[in-house]
Scaffold this motif. Structure first.
Motif, PDB file in Angstrom:
ATOM      1  N   ARG A   3       0.847  -1.196   0.000  1.00 41.13           N
ATOM      2  CA  ARG A   3       0.000   0.000   0.000  1.00 41.13           C
ATOM      3  C   ARG A   3       0.883   1.248   0.000  1.00 41.13           C
ATOM      4  O   ARG A   3       1.879   1.314   0.710  1.00 41.13           O
ATOM      5  N   PHE A   4       0.529   2.222  -0.828  1.00 40.85           N
ATOM      6  CA  PHE A   4       1.259   3.489  -0.814  1.00 40.85           C
ATOM      7  C   PHE A   4       0.768   4.335   0.362  1.00 40.85           C
ATOM      8  O   PHE A   4      -0.415   4.638   0.457  1.00 40.85           O
ATOM      9  N   ALA A   5       1.672   4.671   1.275  1.00 41.98           N
ATOM     10  CA  ALA A   5       1.340   5.558   2.395  1.00 41.98           C
ATOM     11  C   ALA A   5       2.613   6.327   2.704  1.00 41.98           C
ATOM     12  O   ALA A   5       3.720   5.792   2.528  1.00 41.98           O
ATOM     13  N   GLY A   6       2.472   7.564   3.153  1.00 43.70           N
ATOM     14  CA  GLY A   6       3.638   8.435   3.334  1.00 43.70           C
ATOM     15  C   GLY A   6       4.781   7.806   4.110  1.00 43.70           C
ATOM     16  O   GLY A   6       5.939   7.846   3.681  1.00 43.70           O
ATOM     17  N   TYR A   7       4.478   7.173   5.265  1.00 42.15           N
ATOM     18  CA  TYR A   7       5.538   6.655   6.123  1.00 42.15           C
ATOM     19  C   TYR A   7       6.272   5.454   5.511  1.00 42.15           C
ATOM     20  O   TYR A   7       7.371   5.104   5.918  1.00 42.15           O
ATOM     21  N   LYS A   8       5.647   4.825   4.503  1.00 41.40           N
ATOM     22  CA  LYS A   8       6.306   3.674   3.862  1.00 41.40           C
ATOM     23  C   LYS A   8       7.379   4.116   2.861  1.00 41.40           C
ATOM     24  O   LYS A   8       8.162   3.303   2.386  1.00 41.40           O
ATOM     25  N   ARG A   9       7.361   5.390   2.492  1.00 40.51           N
ATOM     26  CA  ARG A   9       8.417   6.027   1.685  1.00 40.51           C
ATOM     27  C   ARG A   9       8.727   5.260   0.397  1.00 40.51           C
ATOM     28  O   ARG A   9       9.872   4.869   0.156  1.00 40.51           O
ATOM     29  N   ALA A  10       7.711   5.082  -0.432  1.00 44.13           N
ATOM     30  CA  ALA A  10       7.880   4.315  -1.679  1.00 44.13           C
ATOM     31  C   ALA A  10       9.048   4.840  -2.505  1.00 44.13           C
ATOM     32  O   ALA A  10       9.814   4.072  -3.089  1.00 44.13           O
ATOM     33  N   GLU A  11       9.184   6.172  -2.568  1.00 39.12           N
ATOM     34  CA  GLU A  11      10.156   6.777  -3.500  1.00 39.12           C
ATOM     35  C   GLU A  11      11.502   7.090  -2.844  1.00 39.12           C
ATOM     36  O   GLU A  11      12.316   7.801  -3.433  1.00 39.12           O
ATOM     37  N   LEU A  12      11.743   6.564  -1.651  1.00 37.72           N
ATOM     38  CA  LEU A  12      12.972   6.925  -0.922  1.00 37.72           C
ATOM     39  C   LEU A  12      14.232   6.774  -1.777  1.00 37.72           C
ATOM     40  O   LEU A  12      15.060   7.682  -1.859  1.00 37.72           O
ATOM     41  N   ILE A  13      14.356   5.648  -2.459  1.00 40.44           N
ATOM     42  CA  ILE A  13      15.576   5.367  -3.238  1.00 40.44           C
ATOM     43  C   ILE A  13      15.787   6.379  -4.377  1.00 40.44           C
ATOM     44  O   ILE A  13      16.901   6.584  -4.844  1.00 40.44           O
ATOM     45  N   THR A  14      14.715   7.060  -4.808  1.00 34.75           N
ATOM     46  CA  THR A  14      14.825   8.011  -5.932  1.00 34.75           C
ATOM     47  C   THR A  14      15.136   9.436  -5.464  1.00 34.75           C
ATOM     48  O   THR A  14      15.313  10.336  -6.285  1.00 34.75           O
ATOM     49  N   ARG A  15      15.195   9.647  -4.160  1.00 31.44           N
ATOM     50  CA  ARG A  15      15.325  11.028  -3.671  1.00 31.44           C
ATOM     51  C   ARG A  15      16.681  11.645  -4.006  1.00 31.44           C
ATOM     52  O   ARG A  15      16.784  12.857  -4.155  1.00 31.44           O
ATOM     53  N   ASP A  16      17.717  10.818  -4.053  1.00 31.86           N
ATOM     54  CA  ASP A  16      19.016  11.317  -4.520  1.00 31.86           C
ATOM     55  C   ASP A  16      19.114  10.957  -6.000  1.00 31.86           C
ATOM     56  O   ASP A  16      19.566   9.877  -6.370  1.00 31.86           O
ATOM     57  N   ARG A  17      18.691  11.895  -6.858  1.00 35.60           N
ATOM     58  CA  ARG A  17      18.542  11.586  -8.279  1.00 35.60           C
ATOM     59  C   ARG A  17      19.866  11.198  -8.931  1.00 35.60           C
ATOM     60  O   ARG A  17      19.929  10.320  -9.794  1.00 35.60           O
ATOM     61  N   GLU A  18      20.933  11.840  -8.490  1.00 36.29           N
ATOM     62  CA  GLU A  18      22.252  11.548  -9.082  1.00 36.29           C
ATOM     63  C   GLU A  18      22.653  10.093  -8.804  1.00 36.29           C
ATOM     64  O   GLU A  18      23.058   9.359  -9.701  1.00 36.29           O
ATOM     65  N   ARG A  19      22.504   9.692  -7.559  1.00 35.19           N
ATOM     66  CA  ARG A  19      22.862   8.313  -7.202  1.00 35.19           C
ATOM     67  C   ARG A  19      21.933   7.315  -7.879  1.00 35.19           C
ATOM     68  O   ARG A  19      22.343   6.228  -8.277  1.00 35.19           O
ATOM     69  N   PHE A  20      20.662   7.685  -7.967  1.00 34.85           N
ATOM     70  CA  PHE A  20      19.682   6.805  -8.595  1.00 34.85           C
ATOM     71  C   PHE A  20      20.032   6.585 -10.075  1.00 34.85           C
ATOM     72  O   PHE A  20      20.017   5.451 -10.562  1.00 34.85           O
ATOM     73  N   ASN A  21      20.369   7.671 -10.778  1.00 37.83           N
ATOM     74  CA  ASN A  21      20.754   7.554 -12.189  1.00 37.83           C
ATOM     75  C   ASN A  21      21.965   6.654 -12.358  1.00 37.83           C
ATOM     76  O   ASN A  21      22.023   5.810 -13.265  1.00 37.83           O
ATOM     77  N   LYS A  22      22.931   6.840 -11.470  1.00 37.01           N
ATOM     78  CA  LYS A  22      24.161   6.039 -11.518  1.00 37.01           C
ATOM     79  C   LYS A  22      23.833   4.555 -11.290  1.00 37.01           C
ATOM     80  O   LYS A  22      24.334   3.665 -11.988  1.00 37.01           O
ATOM     81  N   LEU A  23      22.964   4.316 -10.318  1.00 34.13           N
ATOM     82  CA  LEU A  23      22.554   2.952  -9.992  1.00 34.13           C
ATOM     83  C   LEU A  23      21.849   2.292 -11.172  1.00 34.13           C
ATOM     84  O   LEU A  23      22.132   1.144 -11.528  1.00 34.13           O
ATOM     85  N   MET A  24      20.946   3.025 -11.803  1.00 30.23           N
ATOM     86  CA  MET A  24      20.131   2.449 -12.873  1.00 30.23           C
ATOM     87  C   MET A  24      20.881   2.313 -14.203  1.00 30.23           C
ATOM     88  O   MET A  24      20.417   1.638 -15.113  1.00 30.23           O
ATOM     89  N   SER A  25      22.042   2.968 -14.311  1.00 33.05           N
ATOM     90  CA  SER A  25      22.804   2.864 -15.567  1.00 33.05           C
ATOM     91  C   SER A  25      24.099   2.075 -15.375  1.00 33.05           C
ATOM     92  O   SER A  25      24.961   2.046 -16.252  1.00 33.05           O
ATOM     93  N   ASN A  26      24.217   1.414 -14.217  1.00 34.65           N
ATOM     94  CA  ASN A  26      25.417   0.631 -13.915  1.00 34.65           C
ATOM     95  C   ASN A  26      25.473  -0.609 -14.819  1.00 34.65           C
ATOM     96  O   ASN A  26      24.586  -1.458 -14.774  1.00 34.65           O
ATOM     97  N   THR A  27      26.496  -0.706 -15.663  1.00 35.27           N
ATOM     98  CA  THR A  27      26.585  -1.853 -16.585  1.00 35.27           C
ATOM     99  C   THR A  27      27.263  -3.052 -15.932  1.00 35.27           C
ATOM    100  O   THR A  27      27.031  -4.195 -16.326  1.00 35.27           O
ATOM    101  N   LYS A  28      28.107  -2.800 -14.918  1.00 37.14           N
ATOM    102  CA  LYS A  28      28.758  -3.926 -14.228  1.00 37.14           C
ATOM    103  C   LYS A  28      27.719  -4.702 -13.405  1.00 37.14           C
ATOM    104  O   LYS A  28      27.702  -5.936 -13.407  1.00 37.14           O
TER     105      LYS A  28
END
Length: 550
Positions: free
Chosen positions: A353-378
């Motif tokens: 269930r989506f609810a504020g305290y469950k923080r669905a989008e937490l991993i996306t809050r640091d966009r730079e790190r998220f981009n790096k994570l999602m484009s990691n080829t290794k």
């Protein structure tokens, strides 16, 4: 079948002979019966299934929601659309039972339907409906939508569950020795019993209560005068209600009433028991609160082939099976989003269930790190989100929609709709890593990780709910170590958890999966073994009889 002097249609095991009526607003028994929204329903559904397997003398009482919770669809731009569709269930039996209860000083007709234990292998379930031609339109709408946003409708739903459910027990002559309230929605039953027996001792003797909410603000409170006007208190005056419940002021606190009327209550994890005892300690005359940790029904949820492969030590079979399960689930991803996922790639799933305290989008809050994570080829990654926000929870809907828009920038990020029992099982099979990052200590239990384990997924979570009782870091799952959260404000807590999440994911989890898969598989298998041993709902259903119903 006759419903006079009703008995469960099987011989109860002697250990579980005590007659119990189990009240819940929602039951997730099986995908076709859409009368649930989230964790509370998943829990009560598993409870009924395990009660059936153990042959317990327990019956469920719920409400037949005409439109269910809601159907999750999409707008043209893929964002969330809430739709309401009438549900039809040919597998429910009409009991022929009709009776009246008073709501808003007005007689309302109630009809009872029955889910036979053999239909879905669950304990007997009675479902109440006011959607009858004998009722005026407003009364009919009481059972239209689960957790209706209109306050008066919601109070009427609580009266239907509590008073209607308790009256049904008299109508069918079941005479339960115990009335078990799963959450405080049905606490109006206490006033019905008080009117019936004329004293609180007889109520206390018969009432037990499970609380699920680890913070006071989350517990239902309504204006006492509104409740009185709605006939919530079965004809008692406001002064009598104040005297009986010990509540001053104009707010009626449903959970506090339940804790004062019940002889015993339980939190839904060890940690939640501690949090609940601290939270309610400032109130007098409340019953003791013990802990019975939530669990899920293994027989219903587990992938049996994965377990067989694990038991036989056949790693090739285990790998082959897990890959097949991922591939099958990815067909749903492709169908909904047009994205083709690779079963050989590490897959993270966040779904609940989506609810504020469950923080669905937490991993996306640091966009730079998220981009790096999602484009990691290794160490490539795929992420799937799914879950239903409450239809009026606009911040949660906003989170959902922001993730949808974000996902359009990536081939390996998807957001799915239709998160119910069926999709839930598929996504647990799709997951290598089941991500759970609620803000500690806001998650009372959080059982989705249990069923993820039963399908070969590894848990990665903040240290909340059931997780402290389960995760042995690096052995059967991964956990973000607790900081001194009491000294942090919300944003500091979020920042700490986010940094730790990335640190553990990048330095421990991904290298393990890609560079040392044999050990990764062992972690998954350890989780499967430990969860079956301690978090199968059979253990929970047994503990309810031993600890709460004794």
């Amino acid at each position: 079948m006759s419903f006079n002097n009703y008995r469960v249609p099987y011989t109860p095991d002697d250990r579980y002979a005590k007659k119990v009526a189990y009240f819940s607003m929602e039951f997730a028994v099986h995908q076709p019966l859409k009368i649930y929204s989230g964790g509370l329903g998943f829990l009560s559904g598993s409870h009924l299934r395990s009660a059936y397997e153990l042959k317990q003398n327990l019956i469920g009482i719920g409400i037949l929601w005409k439109y269910g919770y809601y159907d999750q669809a999409r707008n043209q731009d893929q964002t969330l659309q809430v739709t309401w569709m009438e549900k039809q269930y040919s597998f429910l039996e009409d009991t022929g039972i009709k009776f009246q209860i008073t709501i808003h000083d007005h007689p309302v007709w109630v009809k009872a339907y029955y889910l036979n234990p053999e239909t879905f292998k669950s304990a007997p379930l009675f479902l109440l409906s006011t959607d009858l031609p004998e009722n005026d339109y407003v009364s009919q709408t009481i059972t239209h939508r689960l957790y209706d946003a209109n306050v008066a409708t919601k109070v009427a739903q609580f009266i239907l569950l509590g008073v209607g459910g308790a009256k049904l027990m008299d109508e069918i002559g079941f005479n339960p020795e115990l009335y078990h309230l799963n959450e405080a929605h049905g606490v109006s039953a206490a006033f019905y019993l008080y009117k019936k027996f004329g004293n609180t001792e007889d109520v206390k003797k018969r009432l037990v209560f499970t609380t699920h909410t680890p913070e006071e603000a989350g517990n239902e409170k309504h204006d006492m005068h509104l409740c009185h006007k709605m006939s919530y208190f079965c004809g008692l005056s406001v002064d009598e209600v104040r005297r009986l419940t010990g509540m001053e002021g104009d707010q009626f606190n449903h959970s506090l009433a339940a804790l004062r009327f019940a002889r015993l209550a339980n939190g839904v994890s060890q940690l939640h028991g501690v949090v609940s005892r601290q939270m309610w300690a400032k109130y007098d005359n409340i019953c003791p609160i013990i802990s019975i940790t939530n669990s899920q029904n293994w027989r219903y949820w587990a992938d049996k082939q994965l377990y067989r492969a694990s038991d036989e030590g056949n790693d090739a079979w285990w790998d082959d099976r897990k890959k097949y399960l991922k591939k099958r689930a990815f067909e749903i991803v492709a169908d909904q989003t047009g994205k083709v996922y690779d079963p050989n790639v590490f897959t993270i799933v966040w779904a609940r269930r989506f609810a504020g305290y469950k923080r669905a989008e937490l991993i996306t809050r640091d966009r730079e790190r998220f981009n790096k994570l999602m484009s990691n080829t290794k160490y490539p990654i795929q992420i799937i989100w799914a879950g239903k926000p409450y239809p009026m929870d606009y911040p949660a809907i906003n989170d959902f929609n922001n993730l949808v828009h974000l996902s359009k920038n990536y081939k390996n990020v998807s957001v799915l709709v239709g998160y119910e029992l069926g999709l839930s099982k598929r996504l647990k099979q799709a997951a290598d890593l089941w991500l759970n990052n609620p803000r500690v200590p806001r998650e009372a239990s959080g059982t989705s990780g249990m069923t993820a384990c039963m399908n070969g997924a590894v848990n990665f979570s903040t240290d909340d709910g059931w997780i402290p009782e389960f995760v042995n870091h690096g052995n059967n799952g991964f956990v973000i170590p607790k900081a001194d959260y009491d000294r942090m404000n919300t944003s500091e807590q979020d920042e700490y958890d986010l940094n730790k999440l990335y640190e553990i994911l990048e330095k421990e989890i991904l290298p393990l999966y890609y560079d040392n898969y044999d050990t990764w598989r062992q972690v998954a298998k350890n989780g499967m073994r430990d969860v079956r041993f301690r978090f199968d709902a059979g253990r929970m259903a047994e503990e309810y009889y031993e600890l709460l119903y004794k």
